[in-house]
Design an enzyme around this catalytic site. Structure first.
Site, PDB file in Angstrom:
ATOM      1  N   CYS A   2      -4.213   7.090  -1.639  1.00 34.90           N
ATOM      2  CA  CYS A   2      -5.018   8.101  -2.301  1.00 34.90           C
ATOM      3  C   CYS A   2      -4.748   7.990  -3.786  1.00 34.90           C
ATOM      4  O   CYS A   2      -3.863   7.243  -4.204  1.00 34.90           O
ATOM      5  CB  CYS A   2      -4.610   9.507  -1.854  1.00 34.90           C
ATOM      6  SG  CYS A   2      -4.869   9.810  -0.101  1.00 34.90           S
ATOM      7  N   CYS A 395       2.282  -0.421   7.922  1.00 35.80           N
ATOM      8  CA  CYS A 395       2.856   0.385   6.837  1.00 35.80           C
ATOM      9  C   CYS A 395       2.829   1.852   7.265  1.00 35.80           C
ATOM     10  O   CYS A 395       1.803   2.341   7.716  1.00 35.80           O
ATOM     11  CB  CYS A 395       2.032   0.214   5.561  1.00 35.80           C
ATOM     12  SG  CYS A 395       2.637   1.260   4.226  1.00 35.80           S
ATOM     13  N   CYS A 461       5.959  -4.500   5.038  1.00 40.58           N
ATOM     14  CA  CYS A 461       4.779  -5.014   5.755  1.00 40.58           C
ATOM     15  C   CYS A 461       4.910  -6.522   6.009  1.00 40.58           C
ATOM     16  O   CYS A 461       4.251  -7.075   6.883  1.00 40.58           O
ATOM     17  CB  CYS A 461       3.484  -4.669   5.026  1.00 40.58           C
ATOM     18  SG  CYS A 461       3.437  -5.188   3.301  1.00 40.58           S
TER      19      CYS A 461
END
Ligand code: AMP
Length: 485
Positions: A2, A395, A461
């Site tokens: 975001c 993630c 990741c």
């Protein structure tokens, strides 16, 4: 992922926030919202959609006050229901509060169960609401103590802004997964006008100057009436602070941030160019041209071309106006979704040996379609070069990388991936090479916190080495399951 933006002490704060969010649109396109305060109440406007669609001039003029925060959302935790659109507002101990959050809380399920079992009524399904509940339950008297108290209970990634009628708080989790920068807007007043933004490209648009990044574990408070800033740090238990290290998300530099942003004081365009150079040094191949998968692969492809001496050409054109479409053509228009977005420049590609640079392979869908499109356009050879390591683990800190079993590199070796993509050759930048590139940039920035063994990056990741046990279990349990199958 975001984007968050905040501004204090400026006329038309909501209009500045609107511009800030507009510059951060790449961090989330699902919904947008702004809350402003006139120092007594908080007013909000938010909806699903792009910034440009959510706010009309009349909406902004209703958002009165000299201080504002905003949010653009890309749903990870909690899905995309309206209740999850931010900023979230509540009253805590009688004080109106508005919250914009970037990142994911890893122990949110456990915290949700705990809160619900003790009588809390939760409206949203995202993890952001939990922060407000934990603050409301805190027995501490002072607002900042409630805030610190709440964050001591939560693991994971959060860079957030919290607006009250008297203060704007900026908070970054103890590992500092997500960037949050502080800047200053020029004004005529004696009271400074502070700006906070997920990325500095938002400061450029509103004419603010970058000052510094908010540090891991920092709670910065701005007193709205005076512009005075103060910082406190979370009082983590010794056990927590021992195990937690700085873990800046390396994927911000690989893919997420806009190239014109300083992310942790390193220009994403430069780090990407250097990733491309490093990729070329370690994975050369004879070819006629280097092309990028636009837009994110462009600086990397330029770096690859620079280091290899193979000319950079524009071989794929991206249509920037692709939204959601319900018009599916007939079966004979193959690769429709990728074709909508990318079109090969046939005349450039035809009969040529091509090196294609992309930033990452997640599910493998994009790369597979691109190889097919280039072959259809007459490419003689297609060599895929990826400027980051294979993404093998999900993630839990805010990047929407899918379930473990959907990650191509989780279920295939590099050779198998090459066969699957139908490329002539495929190679990646290794984790060590990527860290080497980033280390070079950190030396140029006085980010003294970063000199941990791996430079203070989260590379979970790629490696499955998560900072906290909950993510470790969630992320690596599957490996055991796979082996048992
Ligand atoms: P995939 O098709 O699943 O292999 O995704 C890889 C492509 O998506 C690359 O071209 C990346 O530029 C882009 N990408 C990587 N990570 C993300 C993400 N979290 N969200 C959206 N796109 C991404």
């Amino acid at each position: 992922m975001c984007g968050v933006f905040g501004v204090t002490n400026t006329e038309n704060a909501s209009k500045i926030a609107y511009l800030g969010l507009f510059a951060l649109q790449h961090r989330g396109q699902e919904s947008a919202g702004i809350s402003s305060t006139n120092s007594s109440e908080i007013i909000s406007h938010k909806n699903s959609g792009l910034v440009i669609d959510v706010f009309k001039e009349t909406d902004l003029s209703k958002l009165k006050g000299n201080h504002a925060i905003g949010h653009v959302r890309y749903s990870t935790a909690g899905g995309n229901s309206d209740a999850n659109i931010q900023p979230l507002t509540a009253r805590i101990g009688g004080v109106p509060v508005s919250l914009s959050h970037n990142g994911n809380i890893v122990n949110s399920e456990e915290m949700r169960q705990f809160l619900e079992s003790s009588g809390a009524i939760l409206q949203a399904t995202s993890d952001t609401e939990l922060i407000l509940h934990l603050m409301a339950r805190s027995n501490k008297k002072e607002f900042i103590a409630k805030l610190t108290h709440a964050f001591e209970e939560l693991f994971g990634a959060f860079s957030l802004l919290l607006l009250t009628p008297t203060h704007l708080y900026a908070v970054v989790d103890a590992c500092g997964y997500r960037p949050l920068s502080l800047g200053l807007l020029k004004n005529e007043s004696k009271i400074p006008s502070w700006v906070l933004a997920s990325e500095t490209c938002a400061m450029d648009l509103v004419g603010a100057e970058f000052i510094r990044d908010i540090s891991p574990g920092e709670i910065l408070s701005i007193e709205l009436a005076t512009g005075k800033i103060e910082s406190v740090f979370f009082n983590l238990t010794t056990q927590q602070s021992k195990s937690l290290q700085q873990a800046k998300c390396i994927f911000e530099h690989v893919y997420f941030a806009r190239p014109d942003s300083l992310v942790w004081n390193m220009l994403a365009n430069d780090t990407r160019f250097a990733m491309g150079e490093e990729l070329a040094k370690n994975n050369p191949v004879e070819a006629d041209m280097v092309i990028a998968v636009p837009d994110s692969g462009v600086p990397m492809a330029m770096g690859y071309a620079h280091a290899s001496g193979v000319p950079y050409k524009i071989g794929l054109i991206r249509n920037h106006y692709v939204g959601r479409t319900f018009i599916e053509p007939t079966q004979n228009v193959r690769n429709f979704k990728v074709r909508l977005k990318l079109n090969p420049v046939r005349e450039t590609i035809k009969g040529k040996k091509i090196i294609v640079i992309d930033d990452s392979i997640v599910r493998g869908t994009t790369s597979q379609k691109i190889v097919e499109l280039l072959r259809e356009a007459g490419a003689k050879e297609v060599h895929m070069r990826i400027a980051s390591p294979p993404v093998k683990f999900p993630c839990f800190y805010g990047i929407d990388t899918p379930k473990r079993q959907d990650l191509l590199a989780q279920v295939m070796t590099a050779n198998e991936m090459n066969d699957y993509l139908k490329s002539d050759t495929l190679s990646f930048l290794s984790e060590k090479q990527l860290l080497k590139v980033m280390q070079k940039f950190q030396k140029n920035t006085a980010n003294e916190n970063s000199f941990q063994e791996n430079g203070g990056w989260c590379t979970a990741c790629f490696t499955g080495n998560y900072q906290d046990e909950i993510a470790q279990q969630k992320g690596c349990g599957f490996i055991k399951e796979l082996k048992n199958v």
